[in-house]
Design a protein around this motif. Structure first.
Motif, PDB file in Angstrom:
ATOM      1  N   CYS B 109       0.867  -1.175   0.000  1.00  0.00           N
ATOM      2  CA  CYS B 109       0.000   0.000   0.000  1.00  0.00           C
ATOM      3  C   CYS B 109       0.906   1.229   0.000  1.00  0.00           C
ATOM      4  CB  CYS B 109      -0.897  -0.003   1.226  1.00  0.00           C
ATOM      5  SG  CYS B 109      -2.106   1.304   1.196  1.00  0.00           S
ATOM      6  N   PHE B 110       0.921   1.925  -1.093  1.00  0.00           N
ATOM      7  CA  PHE B 110       1.781   3.099  -1.235  1.00  0.00           C
ATOM      8  C   PHE B 110       1.193   3.974  -2.333  1.00  0.00           C
ATOM      9  CE2 PHE B 110       6.077   5.045  -2.081  1.00  0.00           C
ATOM     10  CZ  PHE B 110       6.198   5.578  -0.813  1.00  0.00           C
ATOM     11  N   HIS B 111       0.714   5.115  -1.964  1.00  0.00           N
ATOM     12  CA  HIS B 111      -0.024   5.943  -2.935  1.00  0.00           C
ATOM     13  C   HIS B 111       0.187   7.418  -2.612  1.00  0.00           C
ATOM     14  CE1 HIS B 111      -2.696   6.306   0.452  1.00  0.00           C
ATOM     15  NE2 HIS B 111      -2.708   4.993   0.529  1.00  0.00           N
ATOM     16  N   ALA B 112      -0.419   8.284  -3.416  1.00  0.00           N
ATOM     17  CA  ALA B 112      -0.271   9.730  -3.203  1.00  0.00           C
ATOM     18  C   ALA B 112      -0.833  10.124  -1.839  1.00  0.00           C
ATOM     19  CB  ALA B 112      -0.985  10.490  -4.300  1.00  0.00           C
ATOM     20  N   GLU B 113      -0.161  11.088  -1.226  1.00  0.00           N
ATOM     21  CA  GLU B 113      -0.548  11.497   0.132  1.00  0.00           C
ATOM     22  C   GLU B 113      -1.957  12.101   0.147  1.00  0.00           C
ATOM     23  OE1 GLU B 113       3.052  12.808   2.495  1.00  0.00           O
ATOM     24  OE2 GLU B 113       1.756  14.554   2.608  1.00  0.00           O
ATOM     25  N   HIS B 114      -2.314  12.813  -0.933  1.00  0.00           N
ATOM     26  CA  HIS B 114      -3.629  13.450  -1.008  1.00  0.00           C
ATOM     27  C   HIS B 114      -4.447  12.846  -2.144  1.00  0.00           C
ATOM     28  CE1 HIS B 114      -1.974  16.331   1.745  1.00  0.00           C
ATOM     29  NE2 HIS B 114      -0.968  16.526   0.919  1.00  0.00           N
ATOM     30  N   GLN B 122       1.007   8.696 -10.183  1.00  0.00           N
ATOM     31  CA  GLN B 122       1.372   7.824  -9.063  1.00  0.00           C
ATOM     32  C   GLN B 122       2.197   6.628  -9.541  1.00  0.00           C
ATOM     33  OE1 GLN B 122      -1.727   7.194  -5.993  1.00  0.00           O
ATOM     34  NE2 GLN B 122      -3.033   8.384  -7.326  1.00  0.00           N
ATOM     35  N   THR B 125       5.679   7.763 -10.300  1.00  0.00           N
ATOM     36  CA  THR B 125       6.409   7.979  -9.056  1.00  0.00           C
ATOM     37  C   THR B 125       6.887   6.652  -8.469  1.00  0.00           C
ATOM     38  OG1 THR B 125       4.987   9.882  -8.636  1.00  0.00           O
ATOM     39  CG2 THR B 125       6.264   9.057  -6.777  1.00  0.00           C
ATOM     40  N   LEU B 126       5.997   5.667  -8.473  1.00  0.00           N
ATOM     41  CA  LEU B 126       6.371   4.356  -7.943  1.00  0.00           C
ATOM     42  C   LEU B 126       7.513   3.744  -8.741  1.00  0.00           C
ATOM     43  CD1 LEU B 126       2.809   2.893  -7.290  1.00  0.00           C
ATOM     44  CD2 LEU B 126       4.504   3.455  -5.561  1.00  0.00           C
ATOM     45  N   LYS B 127       7.429   3.880 -10.052  1.00  0.00           N
ATOM     46  CA  LYS B 127       8.498   3.326 -10.907  1.00  0.00           C
ATOM     47  C   LYS B 127       9.836   3.999 -10.593  1.00  0.00           C
ATOM     48  CE  LYS B 127      10.830   2.602 -14.891  1.00  0.00           C
ATOM     49  NZ  LYS B 127      12.036   3.272 -15.374  1.00  0.00           N
ATOM     50  N   TRP B 129      10.722   5.544  -7.795  1.00  0.00           N
ATOM     51  CA  TRP B 129      11.146   5.129  -6.443  1.00  0.00           C
ATOM     52  C   TRP B 129      11.857   3.777  -6.516  1.00  0.00           C
ATOM     53  CZ3 TRP B 129      10.426   6.034  -0.995  1.00  0.00           C
ATOM     54  CH2 TRP B 129       9.903   7.287  -0.667  1.00  0.00           C
ATOM     55  N   TYR B 140       9.139   2.296   3.514  1.00  0.00           N
ATOM     56  CA  TYR B 140       7.979   3.189   3.593  1.00  0.00           C
ATOM     57  C   TYR B 140       6.663   2.454   3.335  1.00  0.00           C
ATOM     58  CZ  TYR B 140      10.470   7.634   3.863  1.00  0.00           C
ATOM     59  OH  TYR B 140      11.209   8.690   4.281  1.00  0.00           O
ATOM     60  N   ALA B 141       6.670   1.537   2.373  1.00  0.00           N
ATOM     61  CA  ALA B 141       5.413   0.929   1.926  1.00  0.00           C
ATOM     62  C   ALA B 141       4.902  -0.096   2.933  1.00  0.00           C
ATOM     63  CB  ALA B 141       5.619   0.267   0.567  1.00  0.00           C
ATOM     64  N   ASN B 142       3.593  -0.202   3.012  1.00  0.00           N
ATOM     65  CA  ASN B 142       2.966  -1.118   3.952  1.00  0.00           C
ATOM     66  C   ASN B 142       2.643  -2.424   3.227  1.00  0.00           C
ATOM     67  OD1 ASN B 142       1.830  -2.010   6.271  1.00  0.00           O
ATOM     68  ND2 ASN B 142      -0.090  -0.900   6.002  1.00  0.00           N
TER      69      ASN B 142
END
Lengths: 77, 207
Positions: B109-114, B122, B125-127, B129, B140-142
């Protein structure tokens, strides 16, 4: 020529280009970069090696880089 | 029969008005967001490698290889939420030479803060990271192993079905000197092999 892309939620990403030899353009890009980082964004330089595109996190603005992307703030759920 | 048929008349009228207003609101929201969505799509394409771009265009998902060589399946979950699945670490047992199946072992679970960020932003960004620092990303990711059964079935099926990784194998041959790339090319080759096996299996007559 460098390019800075700052992701935007409503109006999409904002693009800024600069010529490393022109201090005014560099200063403008650096200011936008610092503002985006202060807002919680994370910056990556994107390099292309042969056909592989790779991102690498950067902390400071470097006008020598060709492409910088400032991404959306992310959080673990 | 629509939902309105089950409601009392007054409620049905207000429900219909509500649906109409909601439809208008969503259309307006979509029209407002359209430039952002298109820009996000272009940005994602600009950071994806050729084989990722191909599956993303055709099937709306791609596989990212982390800096520590972990394999991740990225796609759309629902609405603007990305789905990020960890694929099994050792899809090919090189020592024994046995082909193993590709399957998701869990979900991050890792997504945009807002809320309201375009999905493609998104995913890009994940790619980035994962390219940059997979270890930090994992910190960071759950992570959860409670994966919905649909993903357990859909991911291996989708990964096997596509042949686009074969093109990637040809393209990365140019950079085989790099150790990581060589490993990647080997994995892509394996994927290509699986795809072929699956297609041959389906073509074979049933007894």
């Amino acid at each position: 020529m460098g390019e800075l892309k700052i992701m935007g939620r409503v109006e999409g990403d904002k693009t800024l280009k600069w010529n490393p030899d022109k201090p005014k353009q560099v200063e403008r890009a650096k200011k936008a970069f610092d503002e985006a980082i202060a807002a919680g964004g994370k910056a990556f330089k994107v390099t292309v090696e042969e056909t592989l595109k790779k991102g690498k996190e950067i902390k400071k603005f470097n006008p020598a880089l060709e492409r910088i992307i400032v991404t959306t703030p992310m959080a673990g759920g | 029969m629509s939902e309105a048929a089950y409601l009392p008349q007054n409620d049905a009228v207000s429900y219909a008005a509500f649906v109409k207003a909601e439809k208008r609101r969503r259309a307006l929201q979509y029209a407002t967001r359209l430039p952002a969505l298109e820009k996000a799509s272009d940005l994602l394409e600009s950071v994806l490698n050729p084989w990722q771009e191909m599956t993303n265009t055709e099937r709306y998902w791609f596989i990212a290889i982390g800096s520590n060589e972990g394999q991740y399946f990225l796609g759309e979950s629902s609405g603007d939420n990305p789905i990020l699945l960890r694929l099994n670490d050792r899809p090919v047992d090189y020592e024994i030479g046995q082909q193993q199946d590709v399957y998701p072992v869990g979900q991050y679970c890792f997504h945009a803060e807002h809320d309201g960020w375009p999905l493609d932003d998104q995913l890009a960004t994940l790619k980035l990271w994962l390219d940059s620092d997979e270890e930090k990303f994992l910190w960071y990711a759950n992570f959860t192993r409670d994966l919905h059964p649909c993903w357990r079935i859909a991911v291996p099926y989708e990964v096997h079905l596509t042949r686009s990784l074969a093109k990637a194998a040809r393209e990365v041959n140019a950079v085989l000197d790099d150790k990581r790339t060589r490993t990647l090319a080997e994995r892509i080759k394996a994927n290509q092999y699986w795809a072929k096996c699956l297609i041959d299996y389906r073509r074979a007559p049933r007894i």
